[in-house]
Design a protein around this motif. Structure first.
Motif, PDB file in Angstrom:
ATOM      1  N   MET A   1     -11.291  -1.166  -9.960  1.00  0.00           N
ATOM      2  CA  MET A   1      -9.942  -0.638  -9.713  1.00  0.00           C
ATOM      3  C   MET A   1      -9.336  -1.328  -8.496  1.00  0.00           C
ATOM      4  O   MET A   1      -9.999  -1.539  -7.500  1.00  0.00           O
ATOM      5  CB  MET A   1     -10.007   0.871  -9.453  1.00  0.00           C
ATOM      6  CG  MET A   1      -8.646   1.539  -9.318  1.00  0.00           C
ATOM      7  SD  MET A   1      -8.842   3.331  -9.035  1.00  0.00           S
ATOM      8  CE  MET A   1      -7.136   3.827  -9.207  1.00  0.00           C
ATOM      9  N   LYS A   2      -8.088  -1.702  -8.614  1.00  0.00           N
ATOM     10  CA  LYS A   2      -7.405  -2.386  -7.523  1.00  0.00           C
ATOM     11  C   LYS A   2      -7.402  -1.519  -6.260  1.00  0.00           C
ATOM     12  O   LYS A   2      -7.266  -0.318  -6.320  1.00  0.00           O
ATOM     13  CB  LYS A   2      -5.966  -2.690  -7.953  1.00  0.00           C
ATOM     14  CG  LYS A   2      -5.146  -3.434  -6.905  1.00  0.00           C
ATOM     15  CD  LYS A   2      -3.753  -3.651  -7.405  1.00  0.00           C
ATOM     16  CE  LYS A   2      -2.816  -4.340  -6.451  1.00  0.00           C
ATOM     17  NZ  LYS A   2      -3.214  -4.609  -5.121  1.00  0.00           N
ATOM     18  N   LYS A   3      -7.556  -2.169  -5.120  1.00  0.00           N
ATOM     19  CA  LYS A   3      -7.518  -1.448  -3.855  1.00  0.00           C
ATOM     20  C   LYS A   3      -6.189  -1.709  -3.168  1.00  0.00           C
ATOM     21  O   LYS A   3      -5.570  -2.755  -3.335  1.00  0.00           O
ATOM     22  CB  LYS A   3      -8.664  -1.914  -2.944  1.00  0.00           C
ATOM     23  CG  LYS A   3     -10.035  -1.440  -3.383  1.00  0.00           C
ATOM     24  CD  LYS A   3     -11.063  -1.839  -2.336  1.00  0.00           C
ATOM     25  CE  LYS A   3     -12.448  -1.324  -2.712  1.00  0.00           C
ATOM     26  NZ  LYS A   3     -13.459  -1.674  -1.679  1.00  0.00           N
ATOM     27  N   LEU A   4      -5.776  -0.753  -2.380  1.00  0.00           N
ATOM     28  CA  LEU A   4      -4.575  -0.936  -1.576  1.00  0.00           C
ATOM     29  C   LEU A   4      -4.862  -1.919  -0.448  1.00  0.00           C
ATOM     30  O   LEU A   4      -5.947  -1.904   0.133  1.00  0.00           O
ATOM     31  CB  LEU A   4      -4.132   0.397  -0.970  1.00  0.00           C
ATOM     32  CG  LEU A   4      -3.646   1.487  -1.922  1.00  0.00           C
ATOM     33  CD1 LEU A   4      -3.419   2.779  -1.140  1.00  0.00           C
ATOM     34  CD2 LEU A   4      -2.368   1.073  -2.635  1.00  0.00           C
ATOM     35  N   THR A   5      -3.887  -2.747  -0.130  1.00  0.00           N
ATOM     36  CA  THR A   5      -4.028  -3.627   1.023  1.00  0.00           C
ATOM     37  C   THR A   5      -3.714  -2.823   2.285  1.00  0.00           C
ATOM     38  O   THR A   5      -3.130  -1.737   2.218  1.00  0.00           O
ATOM     39  CB  THR A   5      -3.048  -4.812   0.932  1.00  0.00           C
ATOM     40  OG1 THR A   5      -1.703  -4.304   1.003  1.00  0.00           O
ATOM     41  CG2 THR A   5      -3.232  -5.578  -0.379  1.00  0.00           C
ATOM     42  N   GLU A   8      -0.090  -2.203   2.473  1.00  0.00           N
ATOM     43  CA  GLU A   8       0.369  -1.125   1.597  1.00  0.00           C
ATOM     44  C   GLU A   8       0.032   0.245   2.182  1.00  0.00           C
ATOM     45  O   GLU A   8       0.844   1.179   2.115  1.00  0.00           O
ATOM     46  CB  GLU A   8      -0.259  -1.275   0.203  1.00  0.00           C
ATOM     47  CG  GLU A   8       0.299  -2.443  -0.593  1.00  0.00           C
ATOM     48  CD  GLU A   8      -0.461  -2.696  -1.877  1.00  0.00           C
ATOM     49  OE1 GLU A   8       0.154  -3.178  -2.847  1.00  0.00           O
ATOM     50  OE2 GLU A   8      -1.685  -2.412  -1.918  1.00  0.00           O
ATOM     51  N   GLY A 152      -4.764   6.137  -3.533  1.00  0.00           N
ATOM     52  CA  GLY A 152      -5.643   5.008  -3.272  1.00  0.00           C
ATOM     53  C   GLY A 152      -6.040   4.909  -1.812  1.00  0.00           C
ATOM     54  O   GLY A 152      -6.677   3.927  -1.398  1.00  0.00           O
ATOM     55  N   LYS A 155     -11.309   6.543  -2.216  1.00  0.00           N
ATOM     56  CA  LYS A 155     -11.877   6.325  -3.545  1.00  0.00           C
ATOM     57  C   LYS A 155     -13.257   6.979  -3.556  1.00  0.00           C
ATOM     58  O   LYS A 155     -14.283   6.344  -3.350  1.00  0.00           O
ATOM     59  CB  LYS A 155     -11.987   4.837  -3.862  1.00  0.00           C
ATOM     60  CG  LYS A 155     -12.463   4.556  -5.292  1.00  0.00           C
ATOM     61  CD  LYS A 155     -12.580   3.071  -5.558  1.00  0.00           C
ATOM     62  CE  LYS A 155     -13.074   2.826  -6.984  1.00  0.00           C
ATOM     63  NZ  LYS A 155     -13.261   1.369  -7.245  1.00  0.00           N
ATOM     64  N   LEU A 207      -1.650   3.865  -6.652  1.00  0.00           N
ATOM     65  CA  LEU A 207      -2.491   3.294  -7.703  1.00  0.00           C
ATOM     66  C   LEU A 207      -2.452   4.131  -8.973  1.00  0.00           C
ATOM     67  O   LEU A 207      -2.505   3.603 -10.081  1.00  0.00           O
ATOM     68  CB  LEU A 207      -3.936   3.161  -7.208  1.00  0.00           C
ATOM     69  CG  LEU A 207      -4.176   2.208  -6.041  1.00  0.00           C
ATOM     70  CD1 LEU A 207      -5.679   2.079  -5.773  1.00  0.00           C
ATOM     71  CD2 LEU A 207      -3.570   0.835  -6.306  1.00  0.00           C
ATOM     72  N   ARG A 210       0.794   3.259 -10.723  1.00  0.00           N
ATOM     73  CA  ARG A 210       0.780   1.874 -11.154  1.00  0.00           C
ATOM     74  C   ARG A 210      -0.157   1.629 -12.326  1.00  0.00           C
ATOM     75  O   ARG A 210       0.037   0.725 -13.126  1.00  0.00           O
ATOM     76  CB  ARG A 210       0.400   0.980  -9.969  1.00  0.00           C
ATOM     77  CG  ARG A 210       1.567   0.791  -8.984  1.00  0.00           C
ATOM     78  CD  ARG A 210       1.111   0.499  -7.577  1.00  0.00           C
ATOM     79  NE  ARG A 210       0.443  -0.778  -7.421  1.00  0.00           N
ATOM     80  CZ  ARG A 210      -0.036  -1.232  -6.263  1.00  0.00           C
ATOM     81  NH1 ARG A 210       0.098  -0.506  -5.178  1.00  0.00           N
ATOM     82  NH2 ARG A 210      -0.636  -2.398  -6.200  1.00  0.00           N
ATOM     83  N   LYS A 211      -1.151   2.454 -12.450  1.00  0.00           N
ATOM     84  CA  LYS A 211      -2.072   2.319 -13.596  1.00  0.00           C
ATOM     85  C   LYS A 211      -1.549   3.053 -14.828  1.00  0.00           C
ATOM     86  O   LYS A 211      -2.168   3.033 -15.882  1.00  0.00           O
ATOM     87  CB  LYS A 211      -3.450   2.882 -13.218  1.00  0.00           C
ATOM     88  CG  LYS A 211      -4.208   2.039 -12.215  1.00  0.00           C
ATOM     89  CD  LYS A 211      -4.708   0.741 -12.809  1.00  0.00           C
ATOM     90  CE  LYS A 211      -5.872   0.979 -13.754  1.00  0.00           C
ATOM     91  NZ  LYS A 211      -6.457  -0.283 -14.237  1.00  0.00           N
TER      92      LYS A 211
END
Length: 217
Positions: A1-5, A8, A152, A155, A207, A210-211
């Motif tokens: 799963m994409k992580k927040l920068t 962000e 996000g 997690k 997240l 966005r998903k």
């Protein structure tokens, strides 16, 4: 799963700070002991209900000695509408006695000492140290757990892991405010069953949104 920068995360915190300015605890209290008791009472109960109960209780007893003098039976009757009154009254009387015996009737200002008290877990301890003593802390209740993991900022599948993630991802000087921001957001926008993603200022960063998981609880 994409992580927040980190960028962000910083933007999310900035948006939350603007949306929920000057966040304050929703439990009414004037002393650390009052906050401790109110937080114990708030388990599986609304802050509104707790405030109604404590507005009466604290006129009769708002110190450890007062609670002992009041007695468990009377205390249980007063807090009945908060639910789990037998367990809560037992814990409040026990922690009051422990404060008298070991802490000179003073609420300790450390999480390590607070969690030694009957009925006091890490969430309650975090609430007390941050709101009564101004020590940075993040208390993870159901709202904070849900919102942090949806957005996000965390997690984790458990409360302890979520707290660790938040402590890592959020600057320490914002821990206490962030705790309140996430609670407010969870109550007003990011509801458990039907989050209002369409009106959420975080939707382009979140997240969960966005998903495309808007229909998941």
């Amino acid at each position: 799963m994409k992580k927040l920068t980190q960028e962000e995360i910083s933007e999310i915190l900035e948006l939350l700070s603007k949306k929920y300015e000057n966040p304050k605890p929703m439990l009414d209290f004037t002393t650390s002991f009052e906050l401790l008791v109110a937080t114990v009472l708030s388990a599986q109960c609304t802050d509104v209900r707790v405030n109604k109960v404590t507005s009466h209780l604290y006129k009769l007893a708002n110190t450890p000695k007062d609670i002992i003098n009041l007695g468990q039976k009377e205390l249980e009757s007063i807090i009945k509408s908060c639910g789990l009154s037998k367990t809560k009254s037992t814990n409040i009387v026990s922690l009051s006695q422990m404060l008298i015996d070991h802490y000179d009737s003073q609420v300790p200002a450390s999480i390590e000492e607070l969690v030694k008290l009957p009925g006091v877990g890490r969430k309650t301890a975090n609430v007390v140290v941050s709101n009564a003593f101004g020590i940075p802390a993040i208390a993870v209740d159901t709202h904070v757990f849900r919102v942090a993991n949806r957005i996000g900022l965390a997690k984790s599948k458990n409360v302890d892991g979520t707290e660790k993630d938040l402590r890592k991802n959020i600057p320490e000087n914002l821990w206490t405010d962030a705790h309140h921001w996430l609670i407010y957001h969870g109550r007003q926008v990011c509801n458990a069953r039907n989050p209002k993603c369409g009106e959420c200022m975080l939707k382009n960063l979140c997240l969960y949104h966005r998903k495309g998981l808007n229909n998941v609880g």
